[in-house]
Design an enzyme around this catalytic site. Structure first.
Site, short mmCIF file in Angstrom:
data_model
loop_
_atom_site.label_atom_id
_atom_site.label_comp_id
_atom_site.label_asym_id
_atom_site.label_seq_id
_atom_site.Cartn_x
_atom_site.Cartn_y
_atom_site.Cartn_z
N LYS A 112 0.84 -1.21 0.00
CA LYS A 112 0.00 0.00 0.00
C LYS A 112 0.87 1.25 0.00
O LYS A 112 0.64 2.16 -0.80
CB LYS A 112 -0.92 -0.04 1.24
CG LYS A 112 -1.89 1.10 1.34
CD LYS A 112 -3.09 0.73 2.17
CE LYS A 112 -2.85 0.83 3.67
NZ LYS A 112 -2.64 2.19 4.15
N SER A 113 1.87 1.30 0.87
CA SER A 113 2.71 2.50 0.96
C SER A 113 3.43 2.76 -0.36
O SER A 113 3.53 3.89 -0.83
CB SER A 113 3.78 2.31 2.05
OG SER A 113 3.18 2.19 3.31
N LYS A 172 -4.65 5.82 14.36
CA LYS A 172 -4.84 5.05 13.12
C LYS A 172 -6.31 5.09 12.70
O LYS A 172 -7.08 5.88 13.21
CB LYS A 172 -4.34 3.61 13.33
CG LYS A 172 -2.86 3.53 13.64
CD LYS A 172 -2.03 4.03 12.48
CE LYS A 172 -0.57 4.15 12.82
NZ LYS A 172 0.19 4.85 11.80
N ASP A 184 1.65 -1.28 11.81
CA ASP A 184 0.39 -1.76 11.22
C ASP A 184 0.11 -3.23 11.56
O ASP A 184 -0.98 -3.73 11.29
CB ASP A 184 0.43 -1.59 9.69
CG ASP A 184 0.41 -0.12 9.30
OD1 ASP A 184 -0.05 0.72 10.10
OD2 ASP A 184 0.87 0.20 8.18
N ARG A 191 -6.45 2.10 17.73
CA ARG A 191 -6.20 0.64 17.71
C ARG A 191 -5.80 0.07 19.05
O ARG A 191 -5.75 -1.16 19.18
CB ARG A 191 -5.17 0.29 16.62
CG ARG A 191 -5.78 0.34 15.23
CD ARG A 191 -4.88 -0.27 14.18
NE ARG A 191 -5.48 -0.14 12.86
CZ ARG A 191 -4.80 0.02 11.74
NH1 ARG A 191 -3.47 0.09 11.77
NH2 ARG A 191 -5.42 0.12 10.60
#
Ligand code: S3P
Length: 432
Positions: free
Chosen positions: A23-24, A343, A316, A347
């Site tokens: 994703k990054s 986040k 993450d 979280r």
């Protein structure tokens, strides 16, 4: 809002898996491809909702971007080829789009309006707005520009020397991108190393960046050239199946072509530290990003203490590490992880309440959580609360539950892993 009823599998997970693109790295490929001159081709692009927000933002600025499944072609016309959007930019759920894009918009001679969904609207933007204002951008919004919706007036920027107060690659990257558009040399220092995909990709597009003892320097007004980017598999997505293989009896899974950038591989270190049998092979490096395979087997797991400099390398993965810890012998303590509060959900709270609802013994602390091992996952109702990684944590927990788990808000998983359940099915159906 969709629900999915998940039954315990009573089977092992076996086989090979190619996880979706990182994703990054996918976000950054669109950003740099749009700022560069010439054509960029991105393969194994993550076709998830967050990355589409980045594509849509640059399309609104006049960039021609064509996407066919996981291949994206960008016709870059350089920074001067971007135009003022006629509509507000919708950032959806994507914190990475928000923070990185702000850095770019700060240096463009236009006005922008940015908004996001209810989760992103609660997440702090001042961490990047503050340094960008020092560089010369005008940024305003709720609570003095801390929260979306934001209004940005960009223009000529001057370079800064910036020490990041938060351990955040998004903040570092937002300032570096503004530095690319600014006059002079911008330097960003971080006390703890965070993911360095922006630095790697800048070099892949022919840019110069120096990195020395926690300080990154970038010269402004560099000309970037379009290139080909092969996005590695996302280790943050792989992490769910790595933990699944470790906790489901008789399992063994190999994740192929996955990104092994050392700023992202903390999950491997943590799993080894907890006694999981895991083998890692780096096969090649593409665009500065190491790629290889990870083999994981079902293993006895020990509790551990996790904190300090490893946190940005697992930020993450903490939800799925918490699930792993419920299956360990002994207690696991996760500390120094206050960033989890900012986040897609808070979280610390969402991991703890979700795992408690499923029967685990876990409690929140100010900067992390404490998990008692040897836990039984009972089953019941669990809500992703719109957070993709909480949704996937719940789905993996259901594999070892005593009873069915009803996952509410399952659609959030598409933010980073649209084919999550298809891939899970592949590993189950190959097993006896
Ligand atoms: C990201 C950095 C991390 C991470 C996020 C992606 C990035 O956020 O949690 O999923 O692509 O730079 P922070 O920079 O807020 O820690």
């Amino acid at each position: 809002m969709s629900e999915r009823v998940l039954s315990p599998i009573n089977k092992s997970l076996t086989g090979e898996l190619y996880v979706p693109g990182d994703k990054s790295i996918s976000h950054r490929a669109i950003i740099f491809g749009s700022l560069a001159n010439g054509e960029t081709t991105v393969t194994h692009f993550l076709d998830g909702e967050d990355c589409m927000r980045t594509i849509d933002a640059f399309r609104l600025m006049g960039v021609e971007i064509e996407k066919n499944d996981n291949t994206v072609k960008i016709v870059g016309k350089g920074i001067s080829g971007l135009s003022e959007p006629l509509e507000p930019i919708n950032l959806g759920n994507s914190g990475t789009t928000a923070r990185l894009l702000l850095g770019v918009l700060a240096g463009l001679p236009f006005h922008f309006t940015l908004f996001g969904d209810s989760s992103l609207t609660k997440r702090p933007m001042d961490r990047v707005a503050i340094p960008l204002r020092v560089m010369g951008a005008t940024i305003d919004g709720r609570e003095n520009g801390k929260f979306l919706p934001l209004s940005v007036r960009g223009g000529e920027l001057t370079s800064i020397t910036f020490e990041t107060p938060v351990k955040s690659a998004q903040v570092k990257s937002g300032v570096l991108l503004a530095g690319l558009l600014a006059n002079g040399v911008t330097s960003v220092s971080e006390k703890t190393t965070t993911r360095d995909h922006t630095e790697n990709m800048l070099q892949a597009f022919g840019g110069n960046v120096s990195r020395e003892a926690g300080t990154i320097r970038i010269e402004g007004k560099q000309r970037l050239s379009g290139t080909t980017i092969q996005v590695p598999g996302d280790i943050s997505s792989a992490a769910f199946f790595m933990v699944a293989a470790a906790i489901v009896p008789r399992s063994n899974v190999t994740i192929k072509d996955v990104g092994l950038n050392p700023t992202r591989t903390g999950i491997i270190d943590v799993m080894k530290q907890m006694g999981v049998s895991i083998e890692v092979t780096v096969e090649r490096t593409v665009g500065g990003e190491p790629i290889g395979s990870i083999f994981i087997e079902h293993s006895p797991i020990n509790g551990t203490v996790i904190g300090g400099d490893i946190i940005p390398r697992i930020i993450d993965e903490i939800p799925i590490i918490a699930l792993l810890a419920t299956q360990a012998n002994g207690k696991t303590i996760i500390r120094d992880a206050e960033e989890l509060k900012y986040k897609e959900t808070d979280r610390i709270a969402s991991v703890v309440t979700t795992l408690q609802a499923l029967g685990a013994t876990i409690e929140a602390t100010e900067d992390g959580m404490i998990i008692e091992g040897n836990g039984t996952i009972l089953g019941g109702f669990a809500d992703s609360h719109g957070d993709h990684r909480i949704g996937m944590m719940i789905a993996i927990a259901s594999l070892i539950a005593k009873d069915t788990v009803t996952l509410k808000n399952e659609e959030s998983i598409a933010i980073s892993y649209p084919n999550f359940f298809v891939d899970l099915e592949k590993l189950i159906s190959k097993s006896s």
